[in-house]
Design a protein around this motif. Structure first.
Motif, mmCIF file in Angstrom:
data_model
loop_
_atom_site.group_PDB
_atom_site.id
_atom_site.type_symbol
_atom_site.label_atom_id
_atom_site.label_comp_id
_atom_site.label_asym_id
_atom_site.label_seq_id
_atom_site.Cartn_x
_atom_site.Cartn_y
_atom_site.Cartn_z
ATOM 1 N N GLY A 182 3.611 19.883 4.026
ATOM 2 C CA GLY A 182 2.596 19.655 3.000
ATOM 3 C C GLY A 182 2.254 18.184 2.845
ATOM 4 O O GLY A 182 2.799 17.309 3.531
ATOM 5 N N ASP A 183 1.370 17.899 1.907
ATOM 6 C CA ASP A 183 0.931 16.535 1.627
ATOM 7 C C ASP A 183 1.767 15.977 0.474
ATOM 8 O O ASP A 183 1.725 16.513 -0.639
ATOM 9 C CB ASP A 183 -0.554 16.541 1.241
ATOM 10 C CG ASP A 183 -1.076 15.158 0.896
ATOM 11 O OD1 ASP A 183 -0.342 14.168 1.136
ATOM 12 O OD2 ASP A 183 -2.211 15.057 0.385
ATOM 13 N N PRO A 184 2.500 14.881 0.693
ATOM 14 C CA PRO A 184 3.337 14.311 -0.366
ATOM 15 C C PRO A 184 2.583 13.343 -1.278
ATOM 16 O O PRO A 184 3.213 12.524 -1.955
ATOM 17 C CB PRO A 184 4.418 13.583 0.434
ATOM 18 C CG PRO A 184 3.699 13.094 1.642
ATOM 19 C CD PRO A 184 2.667 14.143 1.978
ATOM 20 N N GLY A 185 1.249 13.444 -1.297
ATOM 21 C CA GLY A 185 0.438 12.429 -1.964
ATOM 22 C C GLY A 185 0.810 12.179 -3.413
ATOM 23 O O GLY A 185 0.970 11.028 -3.837
ATOM 24 N N ALA A 203 3.137 -1.747 -2.867
ATOM 25 C CA ALA A 203 1.962 -1.910 -2.001
ATOM 26 C C ALA A 203 2.272 -1.442 -0.586
ATOM 27 O O ALA A 203 1.448 -0.778 0.063
ATOM 28 C CB ALA A 203 1.518 -3.370 -2.015
ATOM 29 N N ALA A 204 3.469 -1.790 -0.093
ATOM 30 C CA ALA A 204 3.854 -1.382 1.261
ATOM 31 C C ALA A 204 3.917 0.132 1.378
ATOM 32 O O ALA A 204 3.470 0.723 2.377
ATOM 33 C CB ALA A 204 5.192 -2.006 1.640
ATOM 34 N N LEU A 205 4.485 0.782 0.371
ATOM 35 C CA LEU A 205 4.576 2.241 0.371
ATOM 36 C C LEU A 205 3.181 2.862 0.355
ATOM 37 O O LEU A 205 2.892 3.806 1.121
ATOM 38 C CB LEU A 205 5.372 2.714 -0.839
ATOM 39 C CG LEU A 205 5.453 4.224 -1.076
ATOM 40 C CD1 LEU A 205 6.141 4.927 0.083
ATOM 41 C CD2 LEU A 205 6.167 4.542 -2.398
ATOM 42 N N ALA A 206 2.305 2.341 -0.499
ATOM 43 C CA ALA A 206 0.942 2.876 -0.593
ATOM 44 C C ALA A 206 0.202 2.704 0.732
ATOM 45 O O ALA A 206 -0.448 3.642 1.224
ATOM 46 C CB ALA A 206 0.185 2.177 -1.721
ATOM 47 N N ASP A 207 0.285 1.518 1.314
ATOM 48 C CA ASP A 207 -0.418 1.257 2.578
ATOM 49 C C ASP A 207 0.096 2.190 3.676
ATOM 50 O O ASP A 207 -0.699 2.700 4.493
ATOM 51 C CB ASP A 207 -0.225 -0.199 2.994
ATOM 52 C CG ASP A 207 -1.018 -1.160 2.106
ATOM 53 O OD1 ASP A 207 -1.980 -0.704 1.461
ATOM 54 O OD2 ASP A 207 -0.661 -2.359 2.074
ATOM 55 N N SER A 208 1.420 2.381 3.705
ATOM 56 C CA SER A 208 1.998 3.263 4.732
ATOM 57 C C SER A 208 1.457 4.676 4.588
ATOM 58 O O SER A 208 1.097 5.327 5.580
ATOM 59 C CB SER A 208 3.523 3.257 4.606
ATOM 60 O OG SER A 208 4.105 4.191 5.475
ATOM 61 N N TYR A 209 1.413 5.163 3.344
ATOM 62 C CA TYR A 209 0.905 6.527 3.126
ATOM 63 C C TYR A 209 -0.578 6.610 3.481
ATOM 64 O O TYR A 209 -1.012 7.543 4.177
ATOM 65 C CB TYR A 209 1.108 6.941 1.672
ATOM 66 C CG TYR A 209 0.382 8.230 1.345
ATOM 67 C CD1 TYR A 209 0.856 9.452 1.794
ATOM 68 C CD2 TYR A 209 -0.818 8.207 0.632
ATOM 69 C CE1 TYR A 209 0.180 10.632 1.524
ATOM 70 C CE2 TYR A 209 -1.511 9.378 0.362
ATOM 71 C CZ TYR A 209 -1.010 10.589 0.815
ATOM 72 O OH TYR A 209 -1.704 11.763 0.561
ATOM 73 N N LEU A 210 -1.386 5.633 3.025
ATOM 74 C CA LEU A 210 -2.827 5.671 3.261
ATOM 75 C C LEU A 210 -3.137 5.621 4.753
ATOM 76 O O LEU A 210 -4.049 6.292 5.237
ATOM 77 C CB LEU A 210 -3.510 4.500 2.541
ATOM 78 C CG LEU A 210 -3.469 4.581 0.994
ATOM 79 C CD1 LEU A 210 -3.955 3.277 0.389
ATOM 80 C CD2 LEU A 210 -4.297 5.764 0.496
ATOM 81 N N GLU A 211 -2.337 4.851 5.476
ATOM 82 C CA GLU A 211 -2.557 4.759 6.917
ATOM 83 C C GLU A 211 -2.210 6.078 7.596
ATOM 84 O O GLU A 211 -2.914 6.542 8.492
ATOM 85 C CB GLU A 211 -1.698 3.628 7.483
ATOM 86 C CG GLU A 211 -1.883 3.421 8.980
ATOM 87 C CD GLU A 211 -1.013 2.300 9.518
ATOM 88 O OE1 GLU A 211 -0.878 2.230 10.755
ATOM 89 O OE2 GLU A 211 -0.464 1.508 8.724
ATOM 90 N N SER A 212 -1.104 6.693 7.146
ATOM 91 C CA SER A 212 -0.660 7.930 7.804
ATOM 92 C C SER A 212 -1.562 9.111 7.484
ATOM 93 O O SER A 212 -1.772 9.987 8.320
ATOM 94 C CB SER A 212 0.776 8.250 7.389
ATOM 95 O OG SER A 212 0.817 8.579 6.016
ATOM 96 N N VAL A 213 -2.110 9.154 6.251
ATOM 97 C CA VAL A 213 -2.884 10.314 5.862
ATOM 98 C C VAL A 213 -4.320 10.241 6.369
ATOM 99 O O VAL A 213 -4.982 11.264 6.580
ATOM 100 C CB VAL A 213 -2.838 10.490 4.328
ATOM 101 C CG1 VAL A 213 -3.769 9.500 3.621
ATOM 102 C CG2 VAL A 213 -3.197 11.913 3.933
ATOM 103 N N GLY A 214 -4.828 9.021 6.572
ATOM 104 C CA GLY A 214 -6.191 8.853 7.096
ATOM 105 C C GLY A 214 -7.215 9.542 6.218
ATOM 106 O O GLY A 214 -7.253 9.365 5.007
#
Length: 479
Positions: free
Chosen positions: A428-431, A451-462
């Protein structure tokens, strides 16, 4: 008479007095023989009574009267055996190889030259043969002693012990002890008869003889333990047929004899179940399980008592939370023979109800109450729907913490991390969990990790993430 009813110190004293009176017998040699024998009797009784000083004094008195008297020689041989056994030499080959065995044999040979038909000679030979593992030689010597003086108890007792030591000879031990009781009336032989009957499975008759023996010698610890064992066997045999009152009386008698006997506690537990005193039954069975671990019947009885106590709490006492705790323990310990489906379904229903209540409390703005419900959910079914439970618990902690206190926020962060991992594992999506991880880190003052966590998620989810969640994450870190 004093010896027969267990007053050994008194018996030794009377033997000593008799030895003093024998001085006045008209035949000097006969008088000396009586005195020697009586002093040795006093010594033996004093030793049985635990008074080694008096025992030694009486032996020395006999030896001073006639050092080469066959009674003295035989008694000295028996003292050597006691010395060997008291020094820690216990196996028959070790006893046979001990130098004191050869000295004892020489003493007995000298006694036999003087008085070949002496009871003490053959009894002592039998004792040495028994200690050195020579079964047939011991039986022959003890039977000879009995034939010489059939109403004396010592050889009967030794012969009963000889056969009691063999696991396959309960019938022989019973016959010997029974004949000895009939001819001598010796209480110690009645005790051995009870032991033999117990070994042969004749527990009802064994009980009668134990009771008769203890009526004479009520403080004998071995006999008290033996009767407790027999009574426990009687009670175990009648465990589910007797009334609670009968079981309680029997258990009380066993505990009076042997306060540590677990079978008595088991009987009390069954009696408590019969009276529907299920809490008492559970507590007693927990004590029994500690002393008799892994017994299938006890494990089943314990599980069934927990189950019944759980229903009693829920249906009769209206204590659902206490009931739930007992049911959880029941499911944990129930063996395969005890069905758990009905209880597990009830636990699941309680879990779902608490999860729904927690959601409603969050919507109603009462996160502190929601925290309690969600912690209970974790306790009830720790592995059930981990993403949902962890997420809601984290959310409740996040909302309930108004002053940015670190400890509850750290716990909330851990919950969101676990929820995100569970979501990913489930595909599932852990958003949402990521969003609250970011917000929690920001409240903790850790803006760079956030910020690092957010960027990592945003990059992975596209482009595949939920637009609203993605937007909220971006706004949280000022993107």
């Amino acid at each position: 008479l004093a010896r027969a009813d267990g007053r050994l110190g008194r018996a030794a004293d009377l033997a000593r007095q008799a030895a003093a009176q024998a001085v006045d017998l008209p035949d000097g040699e006969t008088a000396r023989g009586y005195r020697v024998q009586l002093h040795l009797d006093a010594s033996r009784l004093a030793r049985m009574h635990g008074d080694e000083d008096l025992a030694k004094r009486d032996y020395e008195a006999a030896r001073a009267l006639a050092p080469e008297h066959p009674y003295v020689l035989c008694f000295e041989a028996s003292l050597l055996l006691a010395e060997v056994l008291g020094s820690g030499v216990t196996t028959p080959p070790e006893i046979a190889d001990d130098p004191r065995a050869e000295r004892a044999s020489a003493l007995l040979d000298r006694a036999e030259e003087i008085a070949p038909g002496l009871y003490e000679l053959h009894w002592t030979r039998g004792e040495w043969a028994r200690a050195t593992g020579r079964l047939m030689a011991a039986e022959k010597a003890l039977r000879t002693a009995i034939d010489l003086e059939p109403r004396r108890p010592e050889a009967w007792t030794s012969r009963a012990d000889l056969w009691l030591a063999r696991a396959d000879a309960a019938d022989t031990a019973e016959r010997v002890a029974r004949d000895g009781v009939r001819l001598t009336g010796e209480a110690g032989l009645r005790f051995r008869l009870a032991l033999a009957l117990t070994a042969g499975g004749k527990i009802d008759e064994a009980r009668q003889h134990y009771e008769a023996y203890l009526a004479v010698r009520p403080d004998d610890p071995e006999a008290r333990a033996g009767l407790a064992t027999v009574l426990a066997a009687v009670g175990y045999r009648q465990l589910y047929q007797s009334t609670p009152e009968v079981l309680d009386r029997l258990a009380d008698r066993i505990l009076e004899l042997d306060p540590e006997n677990p079978k008595a506690l088991l009987m009390k537990a069954v009696a408590a179940r019969g009276r529907h005193e299920l809490l008492d039954a559970v507590l007693l069975l927990e004590m029994v399980r500690e002393q008799i671990p892994g017994d299938p019947e006890i494990e089943q009885l314990y599980a069934e008592s927990l189950r019944d106590r759980g229903w009693q709490l829920r249906l009769q006492e209206n204590r659902p939370e206490a009931s739930l705790d007992v049911f959880l323990r029941f499911v944990e310990v129930a063996p395969p023979a005890v069905p758990t489906d009905a209880v597990e379904n009830l636990i699941l229903q309680d879990w779902r109800r608490k999860l729904e209540d927690a959601r409603d409390l969050l919507v109603a703005g009462d996160p502190a109450a929601a925290v309690e419900k969600l912690r209970r959910c974790r306790q009830i079914r720790p592995g059930a729907e981990p993403a949902a439970v962890d997420y809601f618990l984290g959310l409740a902690l996040f909302q309930a913490t108004a002053d940015d206190a670190e400890e509850p926020l750290r716990e909330a962060l851990s919950c969101f991390e676990a929820a995100a991992a569970a979501q990913v594992e489930a595909g599932g999506d852990p958003g949402l969990a990521v969003l609250y991880r970011v917000r929690t880190l920001l409240r903790l003052g850790e803006s760079e990790p956030a910020a690092a966590l957010a960027d990592s998620y945003l990059e992975s989810v596209g482009e595949g993430g939920d637009p609203d969640t993605v937007d909220r994450i971006r706004r949280a870190i000022g993107r």
